[in-house]
Scaffold this motif. Structure first.
Motif, PDB file in Angstrom:
ATOM      1  N   LEU A   5       0.985  -1.333   0.001  1.00 28.39           N
ATOM      2  CA  LEU A   5      -0.109  -0.036   0.017  1.00 28.39           C
ATOM      3  C   LEU A   5       0.854   1.173   0.022  1.00 28.39           C
ATOM      4  O   LEU A   5       1.972   1.476   0.773  1.00 28.39           O
ATOM      5  N   GLU A   6       0.512   2.263  -0.541  1.00 24.40           N
ATOM      6  CA  GLU A   6       1.105   3.554  -0.828  1.00 24.40           C
ATOM      7  C   GLU A   6       0.188   4.628  -0.401  1.00 24.40           C
ATOM      8  O   GLU A   6      -0.843   4.646  -1.083  1.00 24.40           O
ATOM      9  N   ILE A   7       0.577   5.438   0.553  1.00 21.58           N
ATOM     10  CA  ILE A   7      -0.116   6.689   0.949  1.00 21.58           C
ATOM     11  C   ILE A   7       0.630   8.059   0.610  1.00 21.58           C
ATOM     12  O   ILE A   7       1.722   7.830   1.526  1.00 21.58           O
ATOM     13  N   ALA A   8       0.002   8.845  -0.076  1.00 21.44           N
ATOM     14  CA  ALA A   8       0.837  10.213  -0.165  1.00 21.44           C
ATOM     15  C   ALA A   8      -0.264  11.312   0.446  1.00 21.44           C
ATOM     16  O   ALA A   8      -1.286  11.399   0.621  1.00 21.44           O
ATOM     17  N   TRP A   9       0.687  12.113   1.055  1.00 21.03           N
ATOM     18  CA  TRP A   9       0.041  13.212   1.718  1.00 21.03           C
ATOM     19  C   TRP A   9       0.438  14.588   0.886  1.00 21.03           C
ATOM     20  O   TRP A   9       1.544  14.792   1.019  1.00 21.03           O
ATOM     21  N   HIS A  10      -0.655  15.280   0.409  1.00 20.44           N
ATOM     22  CA  HIS A  10      -0.534  16.488  -0.135  1.00 20.44           C
ATOM     23  C   HIS A  10      -1.162  17.845   0.396  1.00 20.44           C
ATOM     24  O   HIS A  10      -2.122  17.578   0.543  1.00 20.44           O
ATOM     25  N   GLN A  17      -3.217   8.609  13.287  1.00 22.31           N
ATOM     26  CA  GLN A  17      -4.558   8.190  13.485  1.00 22.31           C
ATOM     27  C   GLN A  17      -5.372   8.024  11.991  1.00 22.31           C
ATOM     28  O   GLN A  17      -6.066   6.978  11.879  1.00 22.31           O
ATOM     29  N   LEU A  18      -5.206   8.969  10.970  1.00 21.29           N
ATOM     30  CA  LEU A  18      -5.943   8.806   9.995  1.00 21.29           C
ATOM     31  C   LEU A  18      -5.317   7.491   9.183  1.00 21.29           C
ATOM     32  O   LEU A  18      -6.214   6.866   8.401  1.00 21.29           O
ATOM     33  N   GLU A  19      -3.994   7.412   9.106  1.00 21.28           N
ATOM     34  CA  GLU A  19      -3.088   6.543   8.283  1.00 21.28           C
ATOM     35  C   GLU A  19      -3.750   5.150   9.063  1.00 21.28           C
ATOM     36  O   GLU A  19      -3.937   4.268   8.023  1.00 21.28           O
ATOM     37  N   THR A  20      -3.918   4.951  10.188  1.00 21.82           N
ATOM     38  CA  THR A  20      -4.401   3.788  10.679  1.00 21.82           C
ATOM     39  C   THR A  20      -5.782   3.355  10.333  1.00 21.82           C
ATOM     40  O   THR A  20      -5.995   2.050   9.757  1.00 21.82           O
ATOM     41  N   ARG A  21      -6.597   4.166   9.982  1.00 25.04           N
ATOM     42  CA  ARG A  21      -8.032   4.222   9.608  1.00 25.04           C
ATOM     43  C   ARG A  21      -8.158   3.781   8.136  1.00 25.04           C
ATOM     44  O   ARG A  21      -8.742   2.932   8.072  1.00 25.04           O
ATOM     45  N   ILE A  22      -7.200   4.351   7.327  1.00 22.32           N
ATOM     46  CA  ILE A  22      -6.991   4.189   6.040  1.00 22.32           C
ATOM     47  C   ILE A  22      -6.574   2.764   5.723  1.00 22.32           C
ATOM     48  O   ILE A  22      -7.155   1.917   4.902  1.00 22.32           O
ATOM     49  N   ARG A  23      -5.605   2.329   6.382  1.00 17.18           N
ATOM     50  CA  ARG A  23      -5.056   0.896   6.362  1.00 17.18           C
ATOM     51  C   ARG A  23      -5.987  -0.125   6.733  1.00 17.18           C
ATOM     52  O   ARG A  23      -6.230  -1.046   6.235  1.00 17.18           O
ATOM     53  N   ALA A  24      -6.778   0.191   7.632  1.00 17.51           N
ATOM     54  CA  ALA A  24      -7.837  -0.748   8.003  1.00 17.51           C
ATOM     55  C   ALA A  24      -8.926  -1.051   6.982  1.00 17.51           C
ATOM     56  O   ALA A  24      -9.428  -2.110   6.917  1.00 17.51           O
ATOM     57  N   THR A  37      -4.255  -6.184  -6.908  1.00 12.25           N
ATOM     58  CA  THR A  37      -2.817  -6.476  -7.073  1.00 12.25           C
ATOM     59  C   THR A  37      -2.036  -4.919  -6.256  1.00 12.25           C
ATOM     60  O   THR A  37      -0.979  -5.278  -5.797  1.00 12.25           O
ATOM     61  N   SER A  38      -2.768  -3.894  -6.288  1.00  5.91           N
ATOM     62  CA  SER A  38      -2.119  -2.665  -5.787  1.00  5.91           C
ATOM     63  C   SER A  38      -2.976  -1.777  -5.229  1.00  5.91           C
ATOM     64  O   SER A  38      -4.127  -1.647  -5.798  1.00  5.91           O
ATOM     65  N   CYS A  39      -2.876  -0.979  -4.230  1.00  6.00           N
ATOM     66  CA  CYS A  39      -3.438   0.286  -3.760  1.00  6.00           C
ATOM     67  C   CYS A  39      -2.601   1.692  -3.660  1.00  6.00           C
ATOM     68  O   CYS A  39      -1.524   1.275  -2.846  1.00  6.00           O
ATOM     69  N   HIS A  40      -3.102   2.523  -4.136  1.00 13.22           N
ATOM     70  CA  HIS A  40      -2.276   3.825  -4.149  1.00 13.22           C
ATOM     71  C   HIS A  40      -3.232   4.967  -3.574  1.00 13.22           C
ATOM     72  O   HIS A  40      -4.380   5.039  -4.083  1.00 13.22           O
ATOM     73  N   ILE A  41      -3.207   5.683  -2.311  1.00 17.43           N
ATOM     74  CA  ILE A  41      -4.089   6.534  -1.669  1.00 17.43           C
ATOM     75  C   ILE A  41      -3.334   7.909  -1.847  1.00 17.43           C
ATOM     76  O   ILE A  41      -2.262   7.981  -1.305  1.00 17.43           O
ATOM     77  N   LYS A  54     -11.289  24.551   3.088  1.00 18.28           N
ATOM     78  CA  LYS A  54     -10.493  23.528   2.821  1.00 18.28           C
ATOM     79  C   LYS A  54     -10.863  22.142   3.003  1.00 18.28           C
ATOM     80  O   LYS A  54     -10.586  21.591   4.148  1.00 18.28           O
ATOM     81  N   GLU A  55     -11.592  21.700   2.275  1.00 16.24           N
ATOM     82  CA  GLU A  55     -12.088  20.329   2.524  1.00 16.24           C
ATOM     83  C   GLU A  55     -11.230  19.371   1.997  1.00 16.24           C
ATOM     84  O   GLU A  55     -10.001  19.582   1.430  1.00 16.24           O
ATOM     85  N   PHE A  56     -11.192  18.025   2.617  1.00 15.76           N
ATOM     86  CA  PHE A  56     -10.273  17.103   2.441  1.00 15.76           C
ATOM     87  C   PHE A  56     -10.639  16.283   1.190  1.00 15.76           C
ATOM     88  O   PHE A  56     -11.790  16.202   1.031  1.00 15.76           O
ATOM     89  N   HIS A  57      -9.763  15.799   0.447  1.00 16.66           N
ATOM     90  CA  HIS A  57     -10.127  14.982  -0.902  1.00 16.66           C
ATOM     91  C   HIS A  57      -9.254  13.745  -0.724  1.00 16.66           C
ATOM     92  O   HIS A  57      -7.971  14.021  -0.120  1.00 16.66           O
ATOM     93  N   LEU A  58      -9.758  12.499  -1.030  1.00 19.98           N
ATOM     94  CA  LEU A  58      -9.260  11.439  -0.983  1.00 19.98           C
ATOM     95  C   LEU A  58      -9.363  10.765  -2.602  1.00 19.98           C
ATOM     96  O   LEU A  58     -10.292  10.739  -3.171  1.00 19.98           O
ATOM     97  N   ARG A  59      -8.323  10.019  -2.978  1.00 20.03           N
ATOM     98  CA  ARG A  59      -8.123   9.468  -4.330  1.00 20.03           C
ATOM     99  C   ARG A  59      -7.641   8.291  -4.020  1.00 20.03           C
ATOM    100  O   ARG A  59      -6.669   7.913  -3.373  1.00 20.03           O
ATOM    101  N   ILE A  60      -8.472   7.300  -4.430  1.00 21.91           N
ATOM    102  CA  ILE A  60      -7.963   5.881  -4.079  1.00 21.91           C
ATOM    103  C   ILE A  60      -7.867   4.952  -5.463  1.00 21.91           C
ATOM    104  O   ILE A  60      -8.787   5.530  -6.395  1.00 21.91           O
ATOM    105  N   GLU A  61      -6.611   4.534  -5.879  1.00 22.00           N
ATOM    106  CA  GLU A  61      -6.411   3.844  -7.155  1.00 22.00           C
ATOM    107  C   GLU A  61      -6.303   2.486  -6.691  1.00 22.00           C
ATOM    108  O   GLU A  61      -5.040   2.068  -5.988  1.00 22.00           O
ATOM    109  N   VAL A  62      -6.996   1.529  -6.947  1.00 22.48           N
ATOM    110  CA  VAL A  62      -7.121   0.021  -6.827  1.00 22.48           C
ATOM    111  C   VAL A  62      -6.753  -0.586  -7.888  1.00 22.48           C
ATOM    112  O   VAL A  62      -7.826  -0.421  -9.213  1.00 22.48           O
ATOM    113  N   ARG A  63      -5.709  -1.505  -8.195  1.00 19.96           N
ATOM    114  CA  ARG A  63      -5.491  -2.315  -9.568  1.00 19.96           C
ATOM    115  C   ARG A  63      -5.937  -3.629  -9.291  1.00 19.96           C
ATOM    116  O   ARG A  63      -5.513  -4.181  -8.300  1.00 19.96           O
ATOM    117  N   VAL A  64      -6.592  -4.210 -10.034  1.00 24.55           N
ATOM    118  CA  VAL A  64      -7.018  -5.661  -9.883  1.00 24.55           C
ATOM    119  C   VAL A  64      -6.556  -6.352 -11.489  1.00 24.55           C
ATOM    120  O   VAL A  64      -6.260  -5.238 -12.462  1.00 24.55           O
TER     121      VAL A  64
END
Length: 194
Positions: A5-10, A17-24, A37-41, A54-64
């Motif tokens: 898993l890849e998590i990027a913060w921009h 705490q948020l990373e733990t929630r995302i990983r779960a 096969t992979s997940c990039h957030i 300034k609202e939060f945005h999340l982009r999730i890319e899941v490859r199958v």
């Protein structure tokens, strides 16, 4: 997962705490599709003018195998996305629906309906909206897809008939035609399904 898993913060400070929630939530995605096969957030807080928050945005890319499924932006009520936990919840809920639909498509478990699919308008913004079908899948629609009195006359909670376009756009499944119908038509369709 074949790739970690890849998590990027921009433009947002990394939060354990948020990373733990995302990983779960990522760990639970295998319930909806067994071979991810992979997940990039990407977690971001884009720069806005002083008139917008300034609202939060999340982009999730899941490859199958042979596909990439992407949830981008904030697929819920934007006012709620000042809380990063709600942005994570909405984005992952949308990804779970997309993975489940993809899994059903591969297995051939797609429902066949007797007529055009029907839905309820659940969110409407300036320039686009979303309608939820009875199976919970949300379909994006643009103003030019709405027939009769048009996009401006359509309200949240209104029943509609959809023609879903082949393939998916950046916002997920997209309607090429949205036709307002009466609530009686929608209830009759639901009774026939039971």
């Amino acid at each position: 997962m074949d790739t970690p898993l890849e998590i990027a913060w921009h433009d947002v400070e990394k939060s354990e705490q948020l990373e733990t929630r995302i990983r779960a939530r990522v760990d639970k995605l295998h319930r909806y599709f067994s071979h991810i096969t992979s997940c990039h957030i990407v977690v971001e807080r884009p720069h806005r003018s002083q008139h917008h928050g300034k609202e939060f945005h999340l982009r999730i890319e899941v490859r199958v195998p042979e596909h990439e499924i992407v949830i981008s932006g904030d697929p819920g009520d934007r006012r709620d996305h000042f809380d990063p936990n709600l942005a994570v919840r909405d984005a992952f809920d949308a990804m779970e629906r997309r993975l489940e639909a993809h899994s059903q498509k591969i297995r051939g478990n797609i429902k066949t309906l007797s007529g055009p699919p029907q839905a309820i308008v659940v969110r409407k913004f300036d320039g686009y909206g979303f309608a939820r079908m009875s199976d919970g899948q949300e379909i994006y629609f643009a103003p030019n897809a709405v027939l009769n009195e048009g996009f401006d006359a359509l309200s949240v909670g209104a029943p509609v008939e959809l023609t879903v376009a082949e393939g998916e756009g950046a916002m997920g499944p997209q309607a090429s035609m949205v036709r307002p119908i009466s609530a009686v038509s929608l209830e009759a369709e639901r009774r026939e399904e039971v």
